[in-house]
Scaffold this active site. Sequence first.
Site, PDB file in Angstrom:
ATOM      1  N   HIS A 134      96.961  12.209 -38.765  1.00 37.83           N
ATOM      2  CA  HIS A 134      96.592  13.452 -38.084  1.00 37.83           C
ATOM      3  C   HIS A 134      96.434  14.623 -39.059  1.00 37.83           C
ATOM      4  CE1 HIS A 134      96.259  16.420 -35.008  1.00 37.83           C
ATOM      5  NE2 HIS A 134      97.176  17.118 -35.642  1.00 37.83           N
ATOM      6  N   ARG A 144      86.908  16.703 -29.390  1.00 42.61           N
ATOM      7  CA  ARG A 144      88.254  16.292 -28.956  1.00 42.61           C
ATOM      8  C   ARG A 144      88.845  17.403 -28.104  1.00 42.61           C
ATOM      9  NH1 ARG A 144      88.610  15.043 -34.765  1.00 42.61           N
ATOM     10  NH2 ARG A 144      88.442  12.791 -35.008  1.00 42.61           N
ATOM     11  N   ARG A 197      84.693  14.424 -25.202  1.00 40.22           N
ATOM     12  CA  ARG A 197      85.542  13.266 -24.917  1.00 40.22           C
ATOM     13  C   ARG A 197      86.664  13.711 -23.996  1.00 40.22           C
ATOM     14  NH1 ARG A 197      88.814  10.405 -29.691  1.00 40.22           N
ATOM     15  NH2 ARG A 197      90.098  12.257 -29.456  1.00 40.22           N
ATOM     16  N   GLU A 218      86.933   1.482 -29.382  1.00 43.41           N
ATOM     17  CA  GLU A 218      87.993   1.607 -30.373  1.00 43.41           C
ATOM     18  C   GLU A 218      89.100   0.575 -30.200  1.00 43.41           C
ATOM     19  OE1 GLU A 218      89.462   5.615 -30.102  1.00 43.41           O
ATOM     20  OE2 GLU A 218      89.228   5.659 -27.934  1.00 43.41           O
ATOM     21  N   ASN A 237      88.810   4.616 -36.607  1.00 46.26           N
ATOM     22  CA  ASN A 237      90.243   4.732 -36.927  1.00 46.26           C
ATOM     23  C   ASN A 237      91.085   3.828 -36.035  1.00 46.26           C
ATOM     24  OD1 ASN A 237      89.115   6.765 -38.342  1.00 46.26           O
ATOM     25  ND2 ASN A 237      90.346   8.410 -37.457  1.00 46.26           N
ATOM     26  N   ASP A 238      90.930   4.018 -34.713  1.00 50.41           N
ATOM     27  CA  ASP A 238      91.716   3.202 -33.801  1.00 50.41           C
ATOM     28  C   ASP A 238      91.273   1.751 -33.831  1.00 50.41           C
ATOM     29  OD1 ASP A 238      93.761   4.737 -32.872  1.00 50.41           O
ATOM     30  OD2 ASP A 238      92.646   5.584 -31.191  1.00 50.41           O
ATOM     31  N   ARG A 277      98.400   3.353 -38.829  1.00 52.03           N
ATOM     32  CA  ARG A 277      97.735   4.080 -39.904  1.00 52.03           C
ATOM     33  C   ARG A 277      98.594   5.220 -40.464  1.00 52.03           C
ATOM     34  NH1 ARG A 277      93.503   6.635 -35.575  1.00 52.03           N
ATOM     35  NH2 ARG A 277      94.466   8.661 -35.431  1.00 52.03           N
ATOM     36  N   CYS A 286      81.944   7.563 -35.161  1.00 60.20           N
ATOM     37  CA  CYS A 286      82.598   8.866 -35.248  1.00 60.20           C
ATOM     38  C   CYS A 286      83.957   8.813 -35.927  1.00 60.20           C
ATOM     39  CB  CYS A 286      82.713   9.514 -33.882  1.00 60.20           C
ATOM     40  SG  CYS A 286      83.924   8.747 -32.824  1.00 60.20           S
TER      41      CYS A 286
END
Lengths: 111, 579
Positions: free
Chosen positions: B191, B298, B334, B433, B456-457, B467, B504
């Site tokens: 993050h 987001r 999203r 994801e 990422n996910d 991660r 993304c």
Amino acid sequence: MKTPTLKMPAEKKDLEKKICETEVVIKNADGLHMRPAMQFVDVASQFECDVTVSNIENDVDGKSIMQMSMLAATCGTKLKIKTDGKNASEAIEALKELVEIKMFDEAPPEE
Amino acid sequence: MEIKKGISASPGICIAKSVIIDSEDYRIPRRLVEPTQQPAEIQRMKTAFDKAVKQLSKLQSGQETKEQRKIKDIFAVHLRFLRDRSLIKKIADMVRSESVTAEYAVSTTLREIASQFIKVKDHYISERAADIYDIERRLLKQLLGNKRENVEHLEEEVAIVAKELSPTQTAGFNKKFVKGLATDTGGRTSHTAIVARSLGIPAVVALEDFTDSVNGGDLVIIDGNRGIVIVNPDEHTIKQYEEYSLEFHEFEHKLDAIREKPAITRDNVRITLLGNIEFSGEAKLVLEKGGEGIGLYRTEFLYLNSPTEPTEEEHYKAYSETIKVFKDKPVTIRTVDLGADKYTQSKRFAPEPNPFLGLRSIRFCLQNIDIFKMQLRAILRASALGKVKVMFPLITNLQELMQARMILHDVMEDLDDESIKYDRNIEIGIMIETPAAALTASTLARDVDFFSIGTNDLTQYTLAVDRGNELVSTLYSSVDPAVLRLIRTVLQDAHKAQIDISICGEMASEAEYIMLLLGMGVRTISIAPPMLPELKQIIRSVTIEECNQIARKILGMNSERQISNYLRNATRKILPEAF
């Protein structure tokens, strides 16, 4: 433990300022754990006089729960209580009663 | 002067005084204060005691039934401790004699008391150490909470140093004054890294025990290009870095110059570049850096940076501000991705044992339909203002998608009844994801207008690697053959179904991976706005033919290391300036 000097108006000095000492034995099964320590501090804090509690190793301030609980007195432990200042004898009576007669409102060990 | 090496998570140079954000979840490191600061530290400590007493008294007065008597007793004991003058004096003495912070003195003193208890043979007493830890936590929460609030009201430029940063903490950062981030934990996709990149400030993560070697107010240099942090640098080093920082800014300006040029490869293939944003304030940055719209807006931050749940109007206001910036360019919103490491105000106190596999994202929304509907209403209302798309995160099966679509339809009917305008043909898409979504992409594709691959996910769930955990973060790689195969499947299924697809995740902002992604068929990329010029530069320097060759080669390889090495060499050959 150093006992701080108590300020006292001169005329009452003779009547109320004195030092009392007694020995008590912890009689409730679970010993001087947190709640009894708190009760002890609650009672001690009702009096103006200094309250010192000692076991073989340490002297602690009877108005500090931190120090009282550090005594870690278990059932059967002998403690010396010393009061110094205004209403010293009433204080010591109240504390003795709490420890030995009321036993912190808890049960003695089973036989 | 002390130099620490970590992982570079966001580029740039920052030279600033440090502000340390400790957490009550970790041991408080020994930190010194100026002797003149001692009275202030002691006052802070006393205020924390007072506040803790008030808080506990309030809690205690609520416990009236017989069963609650026991709890009341426990609280009474805690209150006695918090009012214990000799305890307060002991802590104050420590601040005075050792010149340490209030947090450290509180923590050390109480832990010392707890360790005395543990030594006692009697169980009844030794178990009471837990009470002391509880009191310690309560006090630290007061002290640290206070400091965290101070971070929101900064008045000078600072570098934030922390064990780790949660979304709730970073949401309150004042961008004007926070100039760099350095954390003990984390990786390139944690993050902290994402926030730093979206703010365009340098960040170095995975510094291990860095927080132990800094005192609040120490001058630090955060070198986000090399992944280095320097504490109390000497004058020579400061000077060197000031020059280096200047050079870096010039380099960035040079990249800005290509803003007006189109993102086309040397063999004339057009690539669409979009920006990922979190706050409506970042929308302008996307345009400034040459983005052609928002690929990922987001919306969790609406929930994280205010003490109350956002209202429909607050949602609407944030969306409409963003949409106004983009006019007819696409803005993909999203729906909230709460849960896991991001909580709403009311849910944050119910931790789950396995949050990343728990009630998060779309699952949370489908169980909290009121929250979900409110957001969808705001999105739909905003859709009347421009080209809005709505995207559902973390879909794992068709049922979830159908449910989400049905709820969206309900909200549309409500709006119809109230004669409120919205875009009836709003495009609906999903994030891919999870491996489940990737493997069933051909089915899911029938019911959506677009896919967006969240690398990422997808990487985390495919490889079963957290991660944010530096102990296993070396296993985390978006070019692992398993991940690449899933991405290829999704791309093929989307092309077959003739729906739009974009990437993304952070993967798309790594120079080494761009050619591979283009070669695999990606034509739309959405990344953090500060990275857009560099990405465009790369696109303008390559041909799709070269990219195709690389992708063909790579998809035949079986080991992550082999793939990484090959990509690095290939990128170095074609784009020497990227290194």
